[in-house]
Each structure stands twice: as structure tokens, then as C-alpha cells.
Design an enzyme around this catalytic site. Structure first.
Site, PDB file in Angstrom:
ATOM      1  N   ASP A 204      10.799   2.843   4.166  1.00 13.48           N
ATOM      2  CA  ASP A 204      10.096   2.911   2.883  1.00 13.48           C
ATOM      3  C   ASP A 204      10.549   4.150   2.112  1.00 13.48           C
ATOM      4  O   ASP A 204      10.351   5.268   2.563  1.00 13.48           O
ATOM      5  CB  ASP A 204       8.586   2.988   3.184  1.00 13.48           C
ATOM      6  CG  ASP A 204       7.736   3.053   1.935  1.00 13.48           C
ATOM      7  OD1 ASP A 204       8.280   2.988   0.816  1.00 13.48           O
ATOM      8  OD2 ASP A 204       6.498   3.168   2.086  1.00 13.48           O
ATOM      9  N   GLU A 230      11.685  -0.915   1.691  1.00 12.29           N
ATOM     10  CA  GLU A 230      10.532  -0.918   0.787  1.00 12.29           C
ATOM     11  C   GLU A 230      10.704   0.077  -0.357  1.00 12.29           C
ATOM     12  O   GLU A 230      11.121   1.214  -0.137  1.00 12.29           O
ATOM     13  CB  GLU A 230       9.279  -0.571   1.605  1.00 12.29           C
ATOM     14  CG  GLU A 230       7.984  -0.548   0.806  1.00 12.29           C
ATOM     15  CD  GLU A 230       6.762  -0.421   1.711  1.00 12.29           C
ATOM     16  OE1 GLU A 230       6.762  -1.033   2.801  1.00 12.29           O
ATOM     17  OE2 GLU A 230       5.817   0.296   1.345  1.00 12.29           O
ATOM     18  N   ASP A 279      -1.836  -4.509  -2.628  1.00 11.79           N
ATOM     19  CA  ASP A 279      -2.832  -3.723  -1.890  1.00 11.79           C
ATOM     20  C   ASP A 279      -4.214  -4.129  -2.399  1.00 11.79           C
ATOM     21  O   ASP A 279      -4.453  -4.077  -3.614  1.00 11.79           O
ATOM     22  CB  ASP A 279      -2.572  -2.228  -2.145  1.00 11.79           C
ATOM     23  CG  ASP A 279      -3.474  -1.324  -1.314  1.00 11.79           C
ATOM     24  OD1 ASP A 279      -4.701  -1.568  -1.292  1.00 11.79           O
ATOM     25  OD2 ASP A 279      -2.965  -0.385  -0.692  1.00 11.79           O
ATOM     26  N   HIS A 306       0.070  -4.324   1.461  1.00 13.41           N
ATOM     27  CA  HIS A 306       0.138  -2.878   1.676  1.00 13.41           C
ATOM     28  C   HIS A 306      -1.264  -2.392   2.053  1.00 13.41           C
ATOM     29  O   HIS A 306      -2.255  -2.793   1.436  1.00 13.41           O
ATOM     30  CB  HIS A 306       0.585  -2.202   0.371  1.00 13.41           C
ATOM     31  CG  HIS A 306       0.522  -0.713   0.409  1.00 13.41           C
ATOM     32  ND1 HIS A 306      -0.535   0.013  -0.116  1.00 13.41           N
ATOM     33  CD2 HIS A 306       1.378   0.200   0.913  1.00 13.41           C
ATOM     34  CE1 HIS A 306      -0.298   1.305   0.049  1.00 13.41           C
ATOM     35  NE2 HIS A 306       0.853   1.454   0.681  1.00 13.41           N
ATOM     36  N   GLU A 331      -0.095  -3.795   7.940  1.00  9.99           N
ATOM     37  CA  GLU A 331       0.393  -2.416   7.887  1.00  9.99           C
ATOM     38  C   GLU A 331      -0.716  -1.532   8.449  1.00  9.99           C
ATOM     39  O   GLU A 331      -1.790  -1.414   7.850  1.00  9.99           O
ATOM     40  CB  GLU A 331       0.731  -2.005   6.444  1.00  9.99           C
ATOM     41  CG  GLU A 331       1.152  -0.545   6.385  1.00  9.99           C
ATOM     42  CD  GLU A 331       1.763  -0.121   5.055  1.00  9.99           C
ATOM     43  OE1 GLU A 331       1.567  -0.818   4.052  1.00  9.99           O
ATOM     44  OE2 GLU A 331       2.446   0.925   5.057  1.00  9.99           O
TER      45      GLU A 331
HETATM   46 CA    CA Z   1       4.872   2.183   0.816  1.00  9.38          CA
END
Ligand code: CA
Length: 379
Positions: A204, A230, A279, A306, A331
Site C-alpha cells: 500500500d 494499493e 470503507d 478498507h 483488512e
Molecule cells: Ca490503505
């Protein structure tokens, strides 16, 4: 059933040692929870992304009067009404984190009112356990690259020893340390060599690169069998994502900086990512995240939400993860976080490489009132 009261609850804990990703140093854990109480005394919990400042005032001064008297079971309609209201009031600034926190709390309340988990309300659970990948591998204050590499590799080995077979690390060292992208690749290579070829490895960049560097790094990551890359470039450059995702072998992932279905529609339509990562606390709550998951399924793109929040965000994410088609992963943030770890009466823990998904009514999380009082900063 009516909403009787809406409260924002700011929580904060300073960290002993700060840590960094490519964009910022993190020296505290701070969350704005949303507590919505119905006229029958039931309580729903939500969580907004980001600092408490701004979220707190909007929830208490703007959303509370808007929401009082409404039926929590109208959650999806309320989500849309609230977005229209905020658009009209704030024009270019639609605080998606506020919509998210309120939406999550309403779903929790709805589930508790009818006695089923939110995943059932969303159309049914496809799984009771979900594969989890360990997120962490942030950077501390170090003397040199060797020290940083040793710390990160040790952390990765610890996650594997704890049962995880999928990990995500951070790259993009230039901004804080002045080290070029070669060092980023060296870090991923060190983890790969330490954990072996059987561990799924993701990386990421928190949008650290320009397009040229992102392409060079992506080619090196493909050689290290990285599962996804990412946020290689800034979220505003959707066309750069699309060009890169077409050109390189390693699939791109992204989504934490995008909100609502219209933004994700643009992303999916452009073919910008191989994995899409809304998210729940910033994309527009459970309502928007579920919509994005449905849109992604139609586009034949896997949705991998996320997650980086307190026990409330984790619980809400798990309810959505129970319903996502395909092979989603959780995650699972493994960096030390006293609020995430102790806020729930029964904290979510991994069982090998998986996490069980609660099936109690609503989000399935019970808040520890003593812990809440301990971390609360406005009383
Ligand atoms: Ca991230």
C-alpha cells in the site's frame, strides 16, 4: 419506532510512539462514535472516519435535529435524504464520514429492533467466517533503512506466527525519510524473503507516487508476486489508475478516499482498479458500501472493504463482508490500538487465518461502557 436522540461521542488516546505511512505521522487514535437512541430505549452505534473535530459538530448540531422523529428502519432513504441535505447546505463539501457514522448507527438500531444481524437485513449471509489479512507494518522513528527493514520484517514474521497467511505492508518512504522507490521495493522483497512464497503479500503506497514511479514500482512488485498494489497514485487521478491498471501485471486496489455510489461508478466504469475498497466509515456507511459491493459484482471486480477503525467500524465491516459475493478478505489492523482492542465487550480476534462474523442482532458488538468513559474526551 422513532429516533429520540443523536449523540456524538469523541474518543481519543495518545500513542506512546508515533508511526507513519507514506502521507502522515500518526500520534494518536481518535474516533467520533455516533450513538442513536430510539423511543423504545434501544441504542444503535456508528462511527465516522477521521478526527472528531467537524464530525462531532455536524452530528450533534446538524444531523440530530434532522433525524429526530424519523423511523430508523427507513435507513436507506434517510441516507439519501441526508446526502441531498448536506449537498444543498455545504455545496462542494459533503461530509461522507458524517453520513457514514449515522448510517451505521441506524442499521445497528434496525437490526436490534427486528432481532437479526445487519447481514440478514442486507439480503443474507454468504459466510460466517472471513479470511483476514494482517494490516500494519507502519514505520517508526528509525536511524536508518536497515533498522526500519528489520522492524517491518519482524512484524511480518509475528503475523505469520499468529496464523495469518496474508499480509499488507506500507511503501512510499520518500516523503518522510527521503529514500527513493528502490528502498520501497527492497522492503517488500525483504518481507517476501522472510515469509516465503505461500503467504499472500499486498502493498500500500497511500498514493505516494507519480505515474512514472508507480509504473516502475508496479513492475518490480509483479516480480515479487504481490497480490495487489494499493493506492499507487493520488485518488483524484482516476484516469491514471485506469492507465496503470491496464499496463501493469500487478492488479491495483483503491477506494478508501472515494465515497458514494457516483464516485465508485466512475472508478468502476474506467476500469481503474482490480480490487475496490470502500470503507464503511467514509464511503457513506453500510448503505453505500453495500451498493458499491453490488456495483463491483456487476463489473466483475472483487470488493475488499478498507477497514481501519475502532470496534464499531470493525463490526460494521464484518456485517457487510458476510454478504459480499466472491472471495472477500477482512483488512485486519494489527497495530497496537487500545480503543479498538478494548471497546467491545467481546473483541474480534483471528482464529488462524480467519475471523468469525458475529450473528447477534444489529452489528453484533456490545460496547464496554467503562472503556467508553475512559477514552471519552468531552466529559
Ligand atoms: Ca490503505
Amino acid at each position: 419506532m422513532e429516533v429520540a436522540s443523536v449523540e456524538a461521542i469523541p474518543l481519543r488516546r495518545d500513542l506512546g510512539e508515533r508511526f507513519a505511512n507514506a502521507q502522515k505521522w500518526i500520534d494518536s487514535r481518535e474516533y467520533c462514535l455516533v450513538r442513536i437512541e430510539a423511543d423504545d430505549g434501544r441504542v444503535g452505534w456508528g462511527e465516522c472516519w477521521g478526527p472528531t473535530a467537524g464530525n462531532r459538530e455536524l452530528v450533534e448540531e446538524y444531523v440530530a435535529p434532522f433525524l429526530r422523529g424519523r423511523d430508523p428502519r427507513d435507513v436507506e432513504r434517510i441516507h439519501d435524504d441526508l446526502v441531498y441535505e448536506l449537498r444543498s447546505s455545504y455545496h462542494s463539501y459533503v461530509p461522507a464520514s458524517v453520513v457514514s457514522g449515522v448510517d451505521i448507527a441506524l442499521w445497528d438500531l434496525y437490526g436490534k429492533a427486528v432481532g437479526v444481524p445487519v447481514s440478514t437485513l442486507l439480503g443474507g449471509r454468504r459466510r460466517d467466517r472471513v479470511r483476514a489479512y494482517a494490516t500494519g507494518h507502519f514505520w517508526g522513528e528509525v536511524e536508518d533503512f536497515e533498522e526500519l527493514r528489520t522492524d517491518v520484517v519482524e512484524e511480518a514474521e509475528g503475523h505469520v506466527a499468529a496464523g495469518f497467511d496474508a499480509l499488507k505492508n506500507k511503501i512510499g518512504l520518500a516523503r518522510h525519510f527521503g529514500w527513493d522507490a528502490e528502498k520501497d521495493v527492497e522492503l517488500v522483497r525483504a518481507i517476501r524473503e522472510a515469509v516465503g512464497d505461500d503467504v499472500r503479500l499486498m502493498t500500500d503506497a497511500n498514493h505516494a507516487y507519480d505515474l512514472a514511479d508507480a509504473r516502475r514500482v508496479a513492475e518490480e512488485l509483479a516480480a515479487l508476486d504481490v497480490y495487489f498494489f494499493e493506492e499507487p497514485v493520488p485518488p483524484r487521478n482516476v484516469e491514471h489508475y485506469a492507465a496503470l491498471n491496464d499496463a501493469v501485471e500487478v492488479p491495483l486496489a483503491g477506494g478508501e478516499c472515494w465515497a458514494f455510489q457516483h464516485e465508485f461508478d466512475r472508478v468502476l466504469d474506467a476500469g481503474a482498479v482490480g480490487y475496490v475498497q470502500p470503507d464503511v466509515t467514509s464511503a457513506g456507511g453500510i448503505t453505500s458500501t453495500r451498493r458499491v459491493a453490488t456495483m463491483a459484482d456487476a463489473a466483475n471486480v472483487q470488493c475488499l472493504p478498507h477497514v481501519f477503525g475502532s470496534a464499531v467500524a470493525l463490526a460494521a465491516s464484518l456485517q457487510v463482508l458476510a454478504t459480499i459475493p466472491g472471495g472477500p478478505m477482512l483488512e485486519f489492523d494489527r497495530t497496537p490500538n487500545p480503543i479498538r482492542e478494548s471497546l467491545a465487550v467481546d473483541p474480534v480476534t483471528n482464529d488462524g487465518n480467519e475471523v468469525p462474523i458475529p450473528d447477534a442482532p444489529g452489528l453484533g458488538v456490545e460496547i464496554d461502557r467503562d472503556v467508553l468513559a475512559e477514552f471519552r474526551v468531552d466529559v
